[in-house]
Motif scaffolding. Structure first.
Motif, mmCIF file in Angstrom:
data_model
loop_
_atom_site.group_PDB
_atom_site.id
_atom_site.type_symbol
_atom_site.label_atom_id
_atom_site.label_comp_id
_atom_site.label_asym_id
_atom_site.label_seq_id
_atom_site.Cartn_x
_atom_site.Cartn_y
_atom_site.Cartn_z
ATOM 1 N N LEU A 1 13.526 -13.818 10.096
ATOM 2 C CA LEU A 1 14.285 -12.723 9.239
ATOM 3 C C LEU A 1 13.364 -12.106 8.441
ATOM 4 N N GLY A 2 12.428 -12.736 7.632
ATOM 5 C CA GLY A 2 11.402 -12.182 6.960
ATOM 6 C C GLY A 2 10.556 -11.120 7.455
ATOM 7 N N HIS A 3 10.069 -11.726 8.672
ATOM 8 C CA HIS A 3 9.124 -10.807 9.425
ATOM 9 C C HIS A 3 9.994 -9.401 10.032
ATOM 10 N N GLU A 4 11.252 -9.489 10.443
ATOM 11 C CA GLU A 4 11.830 -8.715 10.868
ATOM 12 C C GLU A 4 12.233 -7.482 9.645
ATOM 13 N N ALA A 5 12.314 -7.960 8.707
ATOM 14 C CA ALA A 5 12.690 -7.082 7.421
ATOM 15 C C ALA A 5 11.329 -6.413 7.158
ATOM 16 N N MET A 6 10.353 -6.557 7.248
ATOM 17 C CA MET A 6 9.055 -6.061 7.115
ATOM 18 C C MET A 6 8.429 -5.251 8.278
ATOM 19 N N ARG A 7 9.378 -5.299 9.297
ATOM 20 C CA ARG A 7 8.887 -4.758 10.859
ATOM 21 C C ARG A 7 8.692 -3.269 10.774
ATOM 22 N N GLY A 8 7.798 -2.473 11.101
ATOM 23 C CA GLY A 8 7.867 -1.154 10.999
ATOM 24 C C GLY A 8 7.628 -0.613 9.761
ATOM 25 N N ASP B 1 0.888 -1.119 0.014
ATOM 26 C CA ASP B 1 -0.084 -0.092 -0.107
ATOM 27 C C ASP B 1 0.684 1.346 0.009
ATOM 28 N N ASP B 2 2.152 0.977 0.036
ATOM 29 C CA ASP B 2 3.015 2.250 -0.048
ATOM 30 C C ASP B 2 4.324 1.817 -0.657
ATOM 31 N N ALA B 3 4.675 2.581 -1.731
ATOM 32 C CA ALA B 3 5.911 2.088 -2.515
ATOM 33 C C ALA B 3 7.101 2.214 -1.599
ATOM 34 N N ALA B 4 7.222 3.379 -0.710
ATOM 35 C CA ALA B 4 8.404 3.535 0.082
ATOM 36 C C ALA B 4 8.556 2.036 0.933
ATOM 37 N N SER B 5 7.621 2.001 1.496
ATOM 38 C CA SER B 5 7.777 0.736 2.420
ATOM 39 C C SER B 5 8.144 -0.610 1.833
ATOM 40 N N ALA B 6 7.535 -0.758 0.467
ATOM 41 C CA ALA B 6 8.107 -1.925 -0.139
ATOM 42 C C ALA B 6 9.507 -1.905 -0.461
ATOM 43 N N ARG B 7 9.895 -0.552 -0.959
ATOM 44 C CA ARG B 7 11.271 -0.687 -1.386
ATOM 45 C C ARG B 7 12.271 -0.667 -0.265
ATOM 46 N N GLU B 8 11.974 -0.246 0.902
ATOM 47 C CA GLU B 8 12.813 -0.458 2.244
ATOM 48 C C GLU B 8 12.988 -1.967 2.544
ATOM 49 N N GLY B 9 11.619 -2.671 2.467
ATOM 50 C CA GLY B 9 11.773 -4.045 2.822
ATOM 51 C C GLY B 9 12.618 -4.706 1.822
ATOM 52 N N VAL B 10 12.542 -4.519 0.454
ATOM 53 C CA VAL B 10 13.444 -5.003 -0.529
ATOM 54 C C VAL B 10 14.906 -4.862 -0.264
ATOM 55 N N LYS B 11 15.099 -3.265 0.182
ATOM 56 C CA LYS B 11 16.637 -3.022 0.569
ATOM 57 C C LYS B 11 17.097 -4.050 1.596
ATOM 58 N N ARG B 12 16.229 -4.188 2.768
ATOM 59 C CA ARG B 12 16.457 -5.001 3.994
ATOM 60 C C ARG B 12 16.678 -6.471 3.849
ATOM 61 N N LEU B 13 16.023 -6.896 2.811
ATOM 62 C CA LEU B 13 15.900 -8.199 2.307
ATOM 63 C C LEU B 13 17.451 -8.613 1.307
ATOM 64 N N LEU B 14 17.659 -7.575 0.606
ATOM 65 C CA LEU B 14 18.663 -7.714 -0.494
ATOM 66 C C LEU B 14 19.878 -8.659 0.071
ATOM 67 N N PRO B 15 20.452 -8.383 1.275
ATOM 68 C CA PRO B 15 21.632 -8.949 1.579
ATOM 69 C C PRO B 15 21.526 -10.432 1.965
ATOM 70 N N HIS B 16 20.065 -10.964 1.933
ATOM 71 C CA HIS B 16 19.790 -12.246 2.571
ATOM 72 C C HIS B 16 19.224 -13.112 1.236
ATOM 73 N N VAL B 17 19.086 -12.505 0.182
ATOM 74 C CA VAL B 17 18.428 -13.194 -1.052
ATOM 75 C C VAL B 17 19.356 -14.041 -1.534
ATOM 76 N N THR B 18 18.968 -15.286 -1.744
ATOM 77 C CA THR B 18 19.959 -16.519 -2.215
ATOM 78 C C THR B 18 19.927 -16.420 -3.702
ATOM 79 N N SER B 19 21.200 -16.440 -4.161
ATOM 80 C CA SER B 19 21.476 -16.478 -5.790
ATOM 81 C C SER B 19 21.735 -18.074 -6.228
ATOM 82 N N ALA B 20 21.726 -18.298 -7.522
ATOM 83 C CA ALA B 20 21.846 -19.772 -7.980
ATOM 84 C C ALA B 20 23.459 -20.181 -7.600
ATOM 85 N N LYS B 21 24.114 -18.878 -7.461
ATOM 86 C CA LYS B 21 25.862 -19.066 -7.189
ATOM 87 C C LYS B 21 26.064 -19.772 -5.739
#
Length: 448
Positions: free
Chosen positions: A140-147, A32-52
């Motif tokens: 981790l996922g819930h913490e990234a979306m907290r607040g 419901d808010d782009a800034a919140s979504a972008r912040e959530g993605v930023k927080r999660l990015l270091p934890h996203v698993t790549s194929a490597k």
């Protein structure tokens, strides 16, 4: 020229097999808010698993991020870019219900899992090799979306492959997949090599074209689509049908094998048509080493209308107008819900089934074609309107036949063993694409 895939850019679930067994979860969010979504993605990015790093993540658990079409718009991707993606993705799976055969009880009006049309915009797919590892990723996922008030959790569904390796109907799952050009390693016997562009944008596909997307290359390259289906399984109806059409437990297993194309152990009928042989399943060099065109063109071993021959006809369609290589899917399946107790012939009121995540770079040519033409229509193999005996629709025909001696065996009155309870086409961005989206402006709740 050898193909080199950028494994560090591709989200891990696209290329890498999931651990077996595993414990996973789907978390679906409304934006419901782009800034919140972008912040959530930023927080999660270091934890996203790549194929490597999929094969050896530091904590033996994985996390990936996906978006619906509306989710991309809400995070700030311009609509003119989103609208350049394939029509099935832009419209959403619910809008494709008639073509896909999602009618009657399977109509999206009856779906209980959120889809793009009722608020699902961003999804997290989590998994680990233990319940503890899954719990850690969930935290981790819930913490990234907290607040972040602009992100609301709509659904949490635990899934996985149990230690038995079997889904609710009793079949061993996850035995066959195509080998993607450039993924690394060597294909196993019977594992056909498929152009990377069938599954990943930015590479050549089986049509000889580079699979591309709209907007800047950083947005779509190394991304792909998941066609997700939540399918409820009526296990009691399946058991009763086998019991009513066989004289012995061995006869039940034989009918189950003829419907699937494999014994419930996973042993293919093509290699052992008269009896189950689990030793074949245990050998990765044998369990998929078979074809149909020369050894079994009429389906005396593996019926032409059975499930595995519909999903992957292998060489059976060579010389016809249908090129099976252009309709391949990379299938990820996970069970949900408790197991129905052994021997139970009535449902217990619990919801159980399977969630399919089908990876494809062109949802219309791949998932939608397979679903509408191969699963729900038997004309391509001379079966008329007969559908897949396991997961097909029943409103056009409800029988199944296969060669037998002394006469052909015909099973009548197949009930709906499964019913669709949710579905959506989602985009799986690359790591760089996620970084690009995290830096956007505009979107819902923001000034342009």
């Amino acid at each position: 020229m050898a193909v080199t895939l950028d494994l560090a850019e591709i989200q891990g679930t696209v290329l890498r097999n999931r651990p077996m067994p595993y414990y996973g979860a789907y978390l679906l969010f409304r934006v419901d808010d782009a800034a919140s979504a972008r912040e959530g993605v930023k927080r999660l990015l270091p934890h996203v698993t790549s194929a490597k790093d999929w094969e050896a993540p530091a904590d033996q658990a994985w996390i990936n991020i996906v978006f619906t079409a509306e989710g991309l718009r809400r995070i700030g991707v311009p609509s003119e870019i989103v609208d350049g993606f394939p029509i099935p993705f832009v419209q959403g799976m619910a809008a494709r219900r008639v073509f896909l055969g999602d009618v009657g009880d399977a109509d999206p009006a009856n779906w209980d899992w959120p889809h793009g049309g009722n608020g699902f915009h961003l999804g997290l797919f989590l998994m680990g090799q233990s319940e503890e590892a899954r719990a850690a990723k969930l935290a981790l996922g819930h913490e990234a979306m907290r607040g972040l008030p602009g992100l609301r959790l709509l659904a949490h569904l635990d899934v996985g492959i149990p230690p038995t390796m079997r889904e609710h109907f009793g079949y061993v799952d996850g035995l066959s997949r195509p080998f993607i050009e450039g993924e690394g390693g060597e294909p196993l016997p019977g594992q056909d090599v498929t152009k990377a562009g069938e599954f990943i944008l930015g590479y050549e596909n089986e049509l000889g074209h580079i699979a591309t997307g709209p907007g800047p290359e950083i947005f779509w390259r190394n991304g792909t689509f998941l066609s997700i289906r939540k399918i409820r399984q009526n296990v009691a109806a399946f058991r009763r049908f086998l019991r009513e059409n066989a004289q012995t437990p061995e006869g039940e297993e034989f009918i189950a094998a003829k419907m699937m194309g494999r014994w419930r152990s996973g042993c293919p009928l093509a290699l052992s048509p008269d009896r189950d042989d689990p030793s074949i399943v245990a050998d990765p060099l044998r369990r998929n080493d078979f074809k149909y065109a020369q050894d079994d063109p009429d389906g005396h071993r593996t019926p032409v209308g059975c499930h595995i021959r519909r999903i992957n006809p292998r060489d059976a369609l060579d010389g016809t107008i249908s090129d099976a290589r252009t309709h391949r899917l990379l299938r990820r399946g996970a069970a949900y819900g408790p197991v129905l107790p052994e021997g139970a012939m009535e449902e217990d009121g619990e919801d159980r089934g399977i969630v399919l995540a089908l990876i494809n770079a062109d949802p219309a040519r791949q998932f939608e074609f397979v679903q509408s033409q191969w699963i729900n229509d038997g004309d391509f193999v001379g079966e008329g309107s007969r559908a897949d005996p396991i997961v097909g629709r029943r409103d056009l025909a409800d029988d199944y036949a296969y060669p037998a001696k002394p006469v052909r065996k015909r099973l009548k009155g197949l009930p709906d063993f499964t019913v669709v309870r949710g579905g959506e086409h989602v985009f799986v961005p690359s790591i760089s694409s996620l970084q690009w989206m995290a830096g956007l402006s505009g979107g819902i709740g923001n000034s342009p």
